[in-house]
Design a protein around this motif. Sequence first.
Motif, mmCIF file in Angstrom:
data_model
loop_
_atom_site.group_PDB
_atom_site.id
_atom_site.type_symbol
_atom_site.label_atom_id
_atom_site.label_comp_id
_atom_site.label_asym_id
_atom_site.label_seq_id
_atom_site.Cartn_x
_atom_site.Cartn_y
_atom_site.Cartn_z
ATOM 1 N N ASN A 86 45.909 31.147 32.358
ATOM 2 C CA ASN A 86 47.056 31.475 32.763
ATOM 3 C C ASN A 86 47.176 32.951 32.768
ATOM 4 O O ASN A 86 47.550 33.951 33.868
ATOM 5 C CB ASN A 86 48.424 31.336 32.037
ATOM 6 N N SER A 89 47.267 35.512 36.306
ATOM 7 C CA SER A 89 48.038 36.701 36.473
ATOM 8 C C SER A 89 47.342 37.903 36.750
ATOM 9 O O SER A 89 47.673 38.643 37.674
ATOM 10 C CB SER A 89 48.786 36.869 35.184
ATOM 11 N N THR A 109 46.324 37.893 40.492
ATOM 12 C CA THR A 109 47.248 37.921 41.563
ATOM 13 C C THR A 109 48.075 39.434 41.262
ATOM 14 O O THR A 109 48.047 39.926 40.360
ATOM 15 C CB THR A 109 48.299 36.773 41.436
ATOM 16 N N GLU A 110 48.994 39.642 42.347
ATOM 17 C CA GLU A 110 49.666 41.008 42.316
ATOM 18 C C GLU A 110 51.310 40.369 41.916
ATOM 19 O O GLU A 110 51.848 41.543 41.587
ATOM 20 C CB GLU A 110 49.741 41.582 43.780
ATOM 21 N N ALA A 111 51.181 39.239 41.808
ATOM 22 C CA ALA A 111 52.793 38.773 41.327
ATOM 23 C C ALA A 111 52.667 37.058 40.860
ATOM 24 O O ALA A 111 51.917 36.444 41.484
ATOM 25 C CB ALA A 111 53.952 38.907 42.376
ATOM 26 N N THR A 112 53.770 36.959 39.805
ATOM 27 C CA THR A 112 53.661 35.408 39.504
ATOM 28 C C THR A 112 55.347 35.046 39.866
ATOM 29 O O THR A 112 56.195 35.816 39.476
ATOM 30 C CB THR A 112 53.584 35.469 37.965
ATOM 31 N N GLN A 122 51.956 33.165 31.039
ATOM 32 C CA GLN A 122 51.799 33.831 32.094
ATOM 33 C C GLN A 122 52.644 34.904 32.387
ATOM 34 O O GLN A 122 52.503 36.130 32.954
ATOM 35 C CB GLN A 122 51.616 32.985 33.403
ATOM 36 N N ALA A 153 51.896 38.755 32.785
ATOM 37 C CA ALA A 153 52.212 39.519 34.089
ATOM 38 C C ALA A 153 52.744 40.947 33.783
ATOM 39 O O ALA A 153 52.537 41.934 34.223
ATOM 40 C CB ALA A 153 53.085 38.676 34.920
ATOM 41 N N GLN A 189 50.417 43.269 32.266
ATOM 42 C CA GLN A 189 49.337 43.643 33.251
ATOM 43 C C GLN A 189 50.024 44.658 34.136
ATOM 44 O O GLN A 189 49.121 45.127 35.083
ATOM 45 C CB GLN A 189 48.629 42.556 33.883
ATOM 46 N N ARG A 192 52.247 43.504 36.509
ATOM 47 C CA ARG A 192 52.368 42.802 37.802
ATOM 48 C C ARG A 192 53.818 42.406 37.925
ATOM 49 O O ARG A 192 54.543 42.458 37.083
ATOM 50 C CB ARG A 192 51.601 41.380 37.815
ATOM 51 N N LYS A 193 54.142 41.935 39.316
ATOM 52 C CA LYS A 193 55.736 41.745 39.450
ATOM 53 C C LYS A 193 55.696 40.151 38.769
ATOM 54 O O LYS A 193 54.783 39.427 38.682
ATOM 55 C CB LYS A 193 55.843 41.561 40.977
ATOM 56 N N LEU A 194 56.631 40.130 38.142
ATOM 57 C CA LEU A 194 57.243 38.783 37.692
ATOM 58 C C LEU A 194 58.638 38.236 38.134
ATOM 59 O O LEU A 194 59.535 38.992 37.895
ATOM 60 C CB LEU A 194 57.495 38.608 36.179
#
Length: 312
Positions: A233, A237, A240-243, A257, A261, A264, A266-268
């Motif tokens: 997981n 994350s 990718t750029e979002a979860t 994850q 996210a 890192q 990233r968008k969540l």
Amino acid sequence: MFIEPTNQSSMSQVFDQSFFSAPPIELRREMAAYESLWMQQGAWFKSIAQLFASNPHSVPSELVPAGDVRDAWKLLLEEVGQERLKTVGVRVHGAGEYPKKLREADHPVELLYYRGNWELADTRGVAVVGTRDPSPEGATNARRIAQALVRHDFTVVSGLARGIDSAAHGGALDAGGRTIAVIGTPLFDYYPRENAELQERLARDHLVISQVPFLRYKRQHYKSNSLFFPARNVTMSALTEATVIVEAGNTSGTLVQARAALAQGRKLFILDSCFRNESLSWPRKYEAQGAVRVRNVTEIMEALANDATSKN
């Protein structure tokens, strides 16, 4: 580049003549070396990441004796088989097409195994994840989100597990889109078994990625192998750029994850239905840390579009 063993009878020639006189980064050799590292007592992603951090710019074969690399390759031939190994691709940190975005994980994976079209790893991807036991509404939402992502030219990424993951992959396929599975087993193991056909379809027409070493997985107890699932997981994350979390309980591995996210950058996204479930404590916790509460697919797409605009 793919691993390309010839046949069992000629393998001694491969080892004696060309295996160790190959160019500086030879992916077949690096795969065997990485498997050898995982055979060491106590090896895990954290300890292996620390080993490479202490030896910057090194590849696995530079940290493993040549004899151990040879032994690991022979075991791979015996246990995985040369025909299957021919279909395995490898990406090694420091060698060409390894995704730089993976370095943003806490303990970056040094080597990835894959089957399928690696070019999909370079497309804009969004992970759609959640419980293995979703409500009918949850499964429907996962499919609809995946289909909407496809319409906006995103690649749908998930973990090929039962439930939300399967619905997300299925939604992407139904919409004629791209999908990537990041699995918690070696490439030729299937969990759940019911998804074996789906896994083979993705390996043939899309992309299946694993960070799980073949030999270690075969040798340790199945309860220990379960730890590979939350570890993947973190990698999912990072890729990718979002979860998007569709549904998840308070103890779900999906929350690994969620934490990854946010860590890192990233968008969540968390669906509003999770917040409306009074038995769940985690949605508000992660919202306070930066997760975005979304009520429909349109809000997800608008947030992704705004994020892309701000980066440009």
